[in-house]
Each structure stands twice: as C-alpha cells, then as structure tokens.
Design a protein around this motif. Structure first.
Motif, PDB file in Angstrom:
ATOM      1  N   TRP A  78      33.264  12.330   8.385  1.00 51.74           N
ATOM      2  CA  TRP A  78      32.360  12.119   9.519  1.00 51.74           C
ATOM      3  C   TRP A  78      33.114  11.633  10.744  1.00 51.74           C
ATOM      4  O   TRP A  78      32.819  12.042  11.874  1.00 51.74           O
ATOM      5  CB  TRP A  78      31.243  11.148   9.145  1.00 51.74           C
ATOM      6  CG  TRP A  78      30.164  11.825   8.360  1.00 51.74           C
ATOM      7  CD1 TRP A  78      29.860  11.653   7.054  1.00 51.74           C
ATOM      8  CD2 TRP A  78      29.263  12.838   8.841  1.00 51.74           C
ATOM      9  NE1 TRP A  78      28.837  12.474   6.671  1.00 51.74           N
ATOM     10  CE2 TRP A  78      28.442  13.222   7.763  1.00 51.74           C
ATOM     11  CE3 TRP A  78      29.076  13.456  10.064  1.00 51.74           C
ATOM     12  CZ2 TRP A  78      27.447  14.180   7.877  1.00 51.74           C
ATOM     13  CZ3 TRP A  78      28.085  14.411  10.180  1.00 51.74           C
ATOM     14  CH2 TRP A  78      27.285  14.762   9.094  1.00 51.74           C
ATOM     15  N   THR A  79      34.080  10.757  10.533  1.00 56.96           N
ATOM     16  CA  THR A  79      34.874  10.259  11.665  1.00 56.96           C
ATOM     17  C   THR A  79      35.650  11.400  12.306  1.00 56.96           C
ATOM     18  O   THR A  79      35.690  11.524  13.530  1.00 56.96           O
ATOM     19  CB  THR A  79      35.843   9.156  11.188  1.00 56.96           C
ATOM     20  OG1 THR A  79      35.086   8.094  10.604  1.00 56.96           O
ATOM     21  CG2 THR A  79      36.678   8.626  12.330  1.00 56.96           C
ATOM     22  N   THR A 114      33.225  13.686  14.173  1.00 55.24           N
ATOM     23  CA  THR A 114      32.770  13.031  15.401  1.00 55.24           C
ATOM     24  C   THR A 114      33.863  13.068  16.457  1.00 55.24           C
ATOM     25  O   THR A 114      33.591  13.353  17.631  1.00 55.24           O
ATOM     26  CB  THR A 114      32.356  11.575  15.110  1.00 55.24           C
ATOM     27  OG1 THR A 114      31.325  11.585  14.116  1.00 55.24           O
ATOM     28  CG2 THR A 114      31.850  10.889  16.355  1.00 55.24           C
ATOM     29  N   ASN A 128      33.332   9.089   4.856  1.00 57.05           N
ATOM     30  CA  ASN A 128      33.475   8.404   6.144  1.00 57.05           C
ATOM     31  C   ASN A 128      34.572   9.044   6.978  1.00 57.05           C
ATOM     32  O   ASN A 128      34.419   9.208   8.194  1.00 57.05           O
ATOM     33  CB  ASN A 128      33.755   6.919   5.939  1.00 57.05           C
ATOM     34  CG  ASN A 128      32.520   6.165   5.478  1.00 57.05           C
ATOM     35  OD1 ASN A 128      31.404   6.632   5.632  1.00 57.05           O
ATOM     36  ND2 ASN A 128      32.723   4.993   4.908  1.00 57.05           N
TER      37      ASN A 128
END
Length: 178
Positions: free
Chosen positions: A77-78, A81, A74
């Motif tokens: 991905w954060t 992004t 996570n």
C-alpha cells in the motif's frame, strides 16, 4: 552376672539396632515413595511444559507469519500510494508547465507576428524597396557590416562609423546602387 548383663545389653542393643534399622527402612521407603511421586509429578509437569512450549512456539510462529503478511500488505500500500503521488505530481507538473509554455509561446508568437507585420509594412516603403534592391545587388551586407576593401570601423560619439579608405594600391572601393 556381668556376662549375662552384657549379653542382655548386647541383645537389647541388637534389638534396638533392628528397630532402628526397620524405622530407617520405613523412612527410606517413604522417602523413595515421595521421590517417585515427585518424579512422576515432575514428568507430568515436564510433559505439560513441553505441550505449553509447543503451543507458545506455534502461536509465536503464527503471529510472526501474520506480522510478515501485514508488513507486506503495508509495504504494498505504501508503494502504491507513493506511485500514485508521483504520478499526480508528474501530471500536475506537466499541466502547469504546459500552461506556462503555452502562454509564453503564445506571447512570443504574437510578438514575432507583430515584428513581421512591422517588417512587412516597412518593406513596402520606399526605404524598404531600396534596401531590398541593395540586397539583391549584394551590397546590403557589405554596407551593414563594413566589409568593403580598405574600409575601417571607428567609434565616434558613442556610435560605430564605417570609413572607406584607399587600399594598398591607392584605390577606394564603393558599392553598387540601384
């Protein structure tokens, strides 16, 4: 008779005591058997509890590792992004700034070209030719800036006026003309 009776009573009491002792031994053996059974049951339960505890500990460790792996994924991905959003923002800012700068530069360049065209057009007039001649003689700056010896600037009617005056020796200076 009383001795015999006492003896019979004593023997009866002794027999009674033997029976009670036998009953007490039987009860103690039963208690001991029950206690041994309970101890075995508790050991079995203890072993089962230890097995269950080991299984629960293993399961919790697996869950913790899985959650840590999920947290890492996570976070990755954060971060990616966020980086993508920042890059998109920079690209959009560059494009919009470039467009705005392009338009402003184009407008400024066009205005300067118009001013240069007007200046070039004026330079070809008789006034422009005279100004060019004064500049070649070194008199244009002296006139425009009121820098002659003894010259003074004064404000009259909202405008600046340059007056030639005599210097300390009484001489009045002028400028070269064509």
């Amino acid at each position: 008779m009383s001795d015999e009776r006492e003896l019979d009573d004593g023997l009866a009491a002794f027999d009674q005591l033997g029976r009670e002792m036998a009953e007490t031994n039987r009860l103690l053996r039963a208690v001991r058997t029950d206690q041994d059974t309970r101890n075995r049951q508790e050991q079995d339960l203890s072993a089962e509890m230890q097995t269950a505890l080991k299984q629960a500990t293993g399961a919790s460790q697996k869950a913790l590792q899985a959650s840590q792996t999920e947290i890492r994924a996570n976070l990755l991905w954060t971060g990616l992004t966020s980086l993508l959003i920042a890059l998109a923002g920079c690209g959009a800012g560059y494009y919009l700034g470039h467009q705005s700068g392009w338009e402003q530069g184009h407008a400024d360049g066009y205005q300067k070209a118009r001013n240069q065209e007007a200046a070039a057009s004026w330079a070809n007039t008789p006034s422009g030719q005279r100004a060019y001649g004064l500049d070649q003689l070194g008199s244009l700056d002296m006139l425009a800036l009121c820098k002659g010896d003894g010259w003074t600037m004064e404000r009259q009617k909202g405008r600046t006026v340059c007056f030639p005056n005599a210097d300390a020796k009484g001489n009045v200076t002028g400028w070269y003309i064509l």
